[in-house]
Design a protein around this motif. Structure first.
Motif, PDB file in Angstrom:
ATOM      1  N   LEU A  19       0.827  -1.214   0.000  1.00 38.64           N
ATOM      2  CA  LEU A  19       0.000   0.000   0.000  1.00 38.64           C
ATOM      3  C   LEU A  19       0.856   1.257   0.000  1.00 38.64           C
ATOM      4  O   LEU A  19       0.563   2.230  -0.707  1.00 38.64           O
ATOM      5  CB  LEU A  19      -0.923  -0.006   1.212  1.00 38.64           C
ATOM      6  CG  LEU A  19      -2.118  -0.952   1.153  1.00 38.64           C
ATOM      7  CD1 LEU A  19      -2.742  -1.115   2.533  1.00 38.64           C
ATOM      8  CD2 LEU A  19      -3.151  -0.429   0.167  1.00 38.64           C
ATOM      9  N   ALA A  20       1.920   1.237   0.806  1.00 40.41           N
ATOM     10  CA  ALA A  20       2.815   2.396   0.860  1.00 40.41           C
ATOM     11  C   ALA A  20       3.436   2.657  -0.507  1.00 40.41           C
ATOM     12  O   ALA A  20       3.521   3.816  -0.956  1.00 40.41           O
ATOM     13  CB  ALA A  20       3.898   2.165   1.909  1.00 40.41           C
ATOM     14  N   GLU A  21       3.843   1.595  -1.181  1.00 45.40           N
ATOM     15  CA  GLU A  21       4.468   1.757  -2.500  1.00 45.40           C
ATOM     16  C   GLU A  21       3.479   2.310  -3.523  1.00 45.40           C
ATOM     17  O   GLU A  21       3.796   3.239  -4.278  1.00 45.40           O
ATOM     18  CB  GLU A  21       5.018   0.423  -2.985  1.00 45.40           C
ATOM     19  CG  GLU A  21       5.671   0.524  -4.356  1.00 45.40           C
ATOM     20  CD  GLU A  21       6.279  -0.774  -4.833  1.00 45.40           C
ATOM     21  OE1 GLU A  21       6.485  -0.921  -6.059  1.00 45.40           O
ATOM     22  OE2 GLU A  21       6.549  -1.661  -3.991  1.00 45.40           O
ATOM     23  N   VAL A  22       2.283   1.752  -3.561  1.00 42.07           N
ATOM     24  CA  VAL A  22       1.275   2.209  -4.514  1.00 42.07           C
ATOM     25  C   VAL A  22       0.941   3.681  -4.283  1.00 42.07           C
ATOM     26  O   VAL A  22       0.842   4.472  -5.236  1.00 42.07           O
ATOM     27  CB  VAL A  22       0.010   1.332  -4.409  1.00 42.07           C
ATOM     28  CG1 VAL A  22      -1.162   1.971  -5.146  1.00 42.07           C
ATOM     29  CG2 VAL A  22       0.276  -0.057  -4.969  1.00 42.07           C
ATOM     30  N   CYS A  23       0.782   4.062  -3.028  1.00 40.36           N
ATOM     31  CA  CYS A  23       0.452   5.453  -2.716  1.00 40.36           C
ATOM     32  C   CYS A  23       1.611   6.391  -3.055  1.00 40.36           C
ATOM     33  O   CYS A  23       1.401   7.492  -3.584  1.00 40.36           O
ATOM     34  CB  CYS A  23       0.077   5.584  -1.244  1.00 40.36           C
ATOM     35  SG  CYS A  23      -1.510   4.836  -0.809  1.00 40.36           S
ATOM     36  N   ALA A  24       2.828   5.970  -2.751  1.00 40.79           N
ATOM     37  CA  ALA A  24       3.994   6.804  -3.044  1.00 40.79           C
ATOM     38  C   ALA A  24       4.170   7.002  -4.540  1.00 40.79           C
ATOM     39  O   ALA A  24       4.471   8.109  -5.004  1.00 40.79           O
ATOM     40  CB  ALA A  24       5.246   6.186  -2.437  1.00 40.79           C
ATOM     41  N   ARG A  25       3.976   5.950  -5.305  1.00 43.52           N
ATOM     42  CA  ARG A  25       4.131   6.060  -6.759  1.00 43.52           C
ATOM     43  C   ARG A  25       3.007   6.888  -7.375  1.00 43.52           C
ATOM     44  O   ARG A  25       3.148   7.385  -8.502  1.00 43.52           O
ATOM     45  CB  ARG A  25       4.192   4.674  -7.387  1.00 43.52           C
ATOM     46  CG  ARG A  25       5.463   3.906  -7.028  1.00 43.52           C
ATOM     47  CD  ARG A  25       5.618   2.641  -7.844  1.00 43.52           C
ATOM     48  NE  ARG A  25       5.814   2.948  -9.255  1.00 43.52           N
ATOM     49  CZ  ARG A  25       5.851   2.028 -10.213  1.00 43.52           C
ATOM     50  NH1 ARG A  25       5.693   0.751  -9.896  1.00 43.52           N
ATOM     51  NH2 ARG A  25       6.032   2.369 -11.477  1.00 43.52           N
ATOM     52  N   ALA A  26       1.916   7.067  -6.632  1.00 42.81           N
ATOM     53  CA  ALA A  26       0.827   7.926  -7.105  1.00 42.81           C
ATOM     54  C   ALA A  26       1.064   9.384  -6.738  1.00 42.81           C
ATOM     55  O   ALA A  26       0.225  10.243  -6.997  1.00 42.81           O
ATOM     56  CB  ALA A  26      -0.504   7.453  -6.517  1.00 42.81           C
TER      57      ALA A  26
END
Length: 296
Positions: A19-26
């Motif tokens: 989740l952290a990765e998906v949000c950061a890449r967004a």
């Protein structure tokens, strides 16, 4: 609500890190809460490893990796979530843990319009909402593993969740994170696990009864039903403790025998054989293993 820019993730296990990765890449400002300060390095390590793997495969540039990492920070205190606009709880599938997290978030998240979401696989959203003074802002946001790959999010509103909360969460998940949503009522297992878990439990019972080996059951479902994974490999990927927890939640709600966890599953969880995340489940994933030998 203004555009969501500041997101909190509670937990940095497999799901929390994804989740952290998906949000950061967004492009979002992401704050991840870990259970204690010593877990910060482990949490950041998961994120770095995942992004570096994508860099090696040419799925993102070095600049994109560095930018994503710069957007993620870590804390061991939920008190630091005061300025968050959307918080997603991704902790253990344990009732008391989740209730405590939501009660604490309700006290520390300053914006009364902030959305509190849970990545629970099966726990009633209404119960999470009731330990807060903002049950209308509590929603289920069930992502799937691996979060960075699978596009689905089950969006779950309880009888106390405001429609505007669900609508805002759906817009965020689809337009910002690029996922696809299915809306479901607040029932144990929601849609996917209400269908999937009985199938996995049935496979374990077929094996326990001696009909076929685990490897052959997996092979049969892959070749006969075109499933990408067999039930035992999939259970190991999900985590046997998670499979058991969802099974128990389904059984509590519906009291139907086919939802109850088989003895083998319960024994394996008690023994710490949880699947890929522990190195051994129905199959052996340890580096020294020359083949994925059955563990039970």
């Amino acid at each position: 609500m203004n555009r969501i820019r500041r997101v909190g993730i509670v937990g940095c296990g497999v799901m929390g890190a994804g989740l952290a990765e998906v949000c950061a890449r967004a492009g979002l400002d992401v704050l991840v809460a870990v259970s204690r300060p010593s877990r910060v390095a482990d949490g950041r390590g998961k994120l770095v490893t995942s992004l570096d793997n994508k860099l090696r495969k040419g799925k993102l540039s070095e600049a994109e990796r560095d930018a994503a990492l710069s957007r993620v920070s870590f804390t061991a205190s939920l008190a630091d979530f005061a300025d968050r606009q959307f918080v997603i709880e991704a902790g253990p599938e344990q009732e008391l843990v989740k209730l405590d997290v939501f009660a604490t978030l309700d006290k520390v998240v300053a914006d009364p319009g902030a959305i509190l979401g849970s990545n629970t696989s099966s726990f009633p959203i209404v119960q999470l909402g009731r330990v807060t003074d903002r049950p209308g802002m509590v929603v289920g946001t069930h992502f799937f593993n691996p979060v960075t790959v699978l596009p689905l999010v089950e969006l779950v509103g309880s009888v106390l969740t405001e429609e505007s909360t669900v609508a805002t969460a759906e817009t965020f998940v689809t337009d910002v994170l690029g996922k696809q949503v299915v809306r479901t009522k607040d029932r144990s297992g929601f849609v996917v696990n209400a269908l999937l878990i009985p199938y996995l439990l049935s496979a374990i019972r077929v094996y326990e009864s001696g009909v076929a080996s685990m490897a052959d059951i997996d092979k049969a479902m892959k070749l006969g039903c075109a499933h990408p994974m067999g039930p035992f490999g999939l259970s190991d990927l999900i985590g046997l403790d998670i499979v058991q927890a969802i099974s128990e939640s389904l059984y509590r709600e519906y009291r139907e025998p086919h939802y109850s966890p088989p003895p083998l599953l319960a024994r394996m969880v008690s023994a710490g054989l949880l699947g890929k995340k522990s190195g051994r489940g129905f199959y052996d994933y340890t580096p020294a293993s020359t083949e994925r030998a059955a563990a039970a």
